[in-house]
Design a protein around this motif. Structure first.
Motif, short mmCIF file in Angstrom:
data_model
loop_
_atom_site.label_atom_id
_atom_site.label_comp_id
_atom_site.label_asym_id
_atom_site.label_seq_id
_atom_site.Cartn_x
_atom_site.Cartn_y
_atom_site.Cartn_z
N ALA A 95 1.16 -1.08 0.22
CA ALA A 95 0.26 -0.14 0.17
C ALA A 95 0.85 1.42 -0.19
N GLU A 96 2.01 0.67 0.93
CA GLU A 96 2.78 2.41 0.68
C GLU A 96 3.12 3.16 -0.66
N THR A 97 3.82 1.54 -1.54
CA THR A 97 3.99 2.80 -3.10
C THR A 97 2.73 3.40 -3.14
N PHE A 98 1.13 2.90 -3.32
CA PHE A 98 -0.01 3.99 -4.03
C PHE A 98 0.18 5.09 -2.83
N ALA A 99 0.39 5.06 -1.73
CA ALA A 99 -0.01 5.74 -1.30
C ALA A 99 0.83 7.80 -1.15
N GLN A 100 2.08 6.83 -1.40
CA GLN A 100 3.40 7.01 -1.98
C GLN A 100 3.43 8.18 -3.17
N LEU A 101 2.22 8.41 -4.27
CA LEU A 101 2.45 8.72 -5.75
C LEU A 101 2.47 10.32 -5.40
N PRO A 102 3.72 10.16 -6.03
CA PRO A 102 3.96 12.03 -6.21
C PRO A 102 3.57 12.38 -7.04
N ASN A 103 3.44 14.03 -6.57
CA ASN A 103 2.68 14.82 -7.22
C ASN A 103 1.21 14.90 -7.40
N VAL A 104 0.37 14.62 -6.70
CA VAL A 104 -0.75 14.91 -6.94
C VAL A 104 -1.36 15.68 -7.37
N PRO A 105 -2.26 16.08 -8.41
CA PRO A 105 -2.24 17.83 -7.73
C PRO A 105 -3.55 18.22 -7.49
N SER A 106 -3.55 19.55 -6.68
CA SER A 106 -4.78 20.20 -5.99
C SER A 106 -5.92 20.89 -6.89
N GLY A 107 -6.94 20.85 -6.44
CA GLY A 107 -8.00 21.07 -7.02
C GLY A 107 -9.52 19.90 -7.68
N LEU A 108 -9.94 20.85 -7.99
CA LEU A 108 -11.66 20.57 -8.50
C LEU A 108 -11.54 20.28 -9.77
N PHE A 109 -11.19 18.91 -10.20
CA PHE A 109 -11.53 18.60 -12.12
C PHE A 109 -12.61 17.43 -12.53
N ASN A 110 -13.11 18.40 -13.38
CA ASN A 110 -14.07 17.62 -14.20
C ASN A 110 -13.82 16.57 -14.77
N TYR A 111 -14.65 14.81 -14.59
CA TYR A 111 -14.04 14.23 -15.88
C TYR A 111 -15.57 13.62 -16.44
N GLY A 112 -15.20 13.01 -17.86
CA GLY A 112 -16.70 12.21 -18.09
C GLY A 112 -16.48 11.24 -19.11
N GLY A 113 -17.35 10.90 -19.98
CA GLY A 113 -17.08 9.49 -20.54
C GLY A 113 -18.20 8.59 -20.67
N SER A 114 -17.34 7.59 -20.88
CA SER A 114 -17.80 6.07 -20.83
C SER A 114 -18.85 5.58 -19.40
N THR A 115 -19.82 5.38 -20.01
CA THR A 115 -20.55 4.96 -19.31
C THR A 115 -20.51 3.05 -18.68
N THR A 116 -19.40 2.63 -19.74
CA THR A 116 -19.07 1.24 -19.30
C THR A 116 -18.16 1.14 -17.84
N TRP A 117 -17.65 2.73 -17.55
CA TRP A 117 -16.42 3.20 -15.66
C TRP A 117 -17.54 3.23 -15.03
N ALA A 118 -18.87 3.06 -14.91
CA ALA A 118 -19.77 3.65 -14.13
C ALA A 118 -19.67 1.96 -12.83
N PRO A 119 -19.33 1.26 -13.55
CA PRO A 119 -18.80 0.31 -11.94
C PRO A 119 -17.94 1.28 -11.46
N ILE A 120 -16.68 1.62 -12.42
CA ILE A 120 -14.68 1.41 -11.65
C ILE A 120 -15.13 2.90 -11.12
N ARG A 121 -16.18 3.69 -11.19
CA ARG A 121 -16.51 5.03 -10.83
C ARG A 121 -17.11 4.56 -9.38
N LYS A 122 -18.21 3.92 -9.69
CA LYS A 122 -18.05 4.58 -7.96
C LYS A 122 -17.57 3.49 -7.15
N ASN A 123 -16.63 2.37 -7.04
CA ASN A 123 -15.86 1.87 -6.15
C ASN A 123 -14.62 2.32 -6.18
#
Length: 329
Positions: free
Chosen positions: A52-80
């Motif tokens: 888990a440490e590798t994931f948590a230490q991902l560098p340069n995660v930006p700050s701010g509100l980011f709009n995204y959208g697109g494929s309905t296939t991604w709905a289960p991914i977005r949900k979880n």
């Protein structure tokens, strides 16, 4: 890090690494190339967690509100996944955005990205040449980052008795050559094929190019704007059928996923066998047959993409960060 955040980081790492969101994630390795991880679909299964440490230490995660959208296939991914990302990285705020006009989908998401309405987009198909060209005309480029493998499943009415379909038979149904289930070993019952319209999603475009091979939909096809509505129609109509991303079909309680095959002597179910009777749903649900998606044994699979706007600005950083969160090993 607080105990709550440590738990969330671990959960998110497990969700992403082991494909718990429904689609089967592929990870791009280092010099060894693409590596596949065994998919599981039940958090209660005993599993050995990655670091888990590798994931948590991902560098340069930006700050701010980011709009995204697109494929309905991604709905289960977005949900979880997306909610968990925001819990681990509260400064990286994600806001899913529907188009103002028309239905959401891969094409509408890329269009919104081109129109500067989104920071990045999710897609169930690759970028088209004309989309690359429009981006260049507007002073930037688009980049597609493959992050997952997905299967296309066919839903039918639970009472329909058909062993399965070949991809060729599926094509013949949707081009109007097969109009009765009796023609494919089923009852004397008219086939009612449902689909979203070609311009409404990457799944339909993929189906058009790879199953129909560019042939036009038959006059018997009834067009429905959303997967939710289409599955309701299939559940009501004994001869109904519909195709969609496997995670949107396999776990449903009101429709039955149909095995598919490249040839009639080998049908591969999109669900793990044995099939769980729908009467036991929702206490028990059918799970994805993920290993056959990874191996290519299941006949209709595709890649899912994060579409990034390369403009050396915050949008590019947001899109690349999102993709890297899905691909972090």
């Amino acid at each position: 890090m607080s105990q709550k955040n440590e738990t969330t980081v671990l959960l998110l790492t497990l969700v992403i690494t082991l494909g718990l969101v429904g689609s089967v994630f592929l990870w791009l390795g280092n010099s060894s190339g693409i590596r596949f991880f065994k998919a599981k679909n039940n958090l209660s299964e005993p599993i050995q967690p990655p670091t888990a440490e590798t994931f948590a230490q991902l560098p340069n995660v930006p700050s701010g509100l980011f709009n995204y959208g697109g494929s309905t296939t991604w709905a289960p991914i977005r949900k979880n996944v997306d909610t968990a990302i925001q819990t681990v990285f509260p400064q990286f705020q994600l806001r899913y955005t529907d188009p103002t006009i028309g239905a959401p989908g891969s094409g509408s998401g890329i269009k919104m990205l081109l129109d500067n309405q989104l920071a990045f987009s999710q897609s169930s198909r690759p970028i088209k040449d004309e989309e690359y060209q429009k981006a260049q005309q507007r002073g930037f480029t688009l980049k597609e980052i493959p992050v997952a493998i997905d299967g296309i499943a066919v839903a039918v009415n639970p009472n329909l008795k058909v062993p399965g379909l070949t991809v060729a038979q599926l094509k013949d149904i949707y081009t109007g050559k097969i109009t009765n289930w009796q023609q494919v070993g089923g009852p004397n019952l008219a086939v009612i094929p449902y689909s979203r319209r070609l311009e409404e999603g990457g799944t339909v475009e993929f189906f058009d190019e790879n199953v129909l091979e560019g042939e036009k939909f038959g006059a018997n096809v009834q067009f429905i704007p959303t997967t939710t509505e289409a599955l309701k129609e299939v559940a009501k109509n004994p001869g109904g059928m519909y195709y969609a991303s496997a995670p949107e079909v396999v776990g449903q309680c009101t429709v039955k996923p149909l095995p598919l095959g490249k040839t009639a002597d080998k049908f591969i179910p999109p669900y793990k066998e044995p099939f769980i009777p729908l009467q036991q749903c929702p206490q028990q649900r059918n799970q994805l047959n993920a290993s056959t998606f990874l191996s290519g044994e299941y006949p209709i699979t595709r890649r899912l993409f994060v579409i990034v706007k390369q403009n050396n600005q915050s949008d590019q950083q947001a899109g690349e960060t999102y993709a890297n969160l899905l691909l972090t090993n």
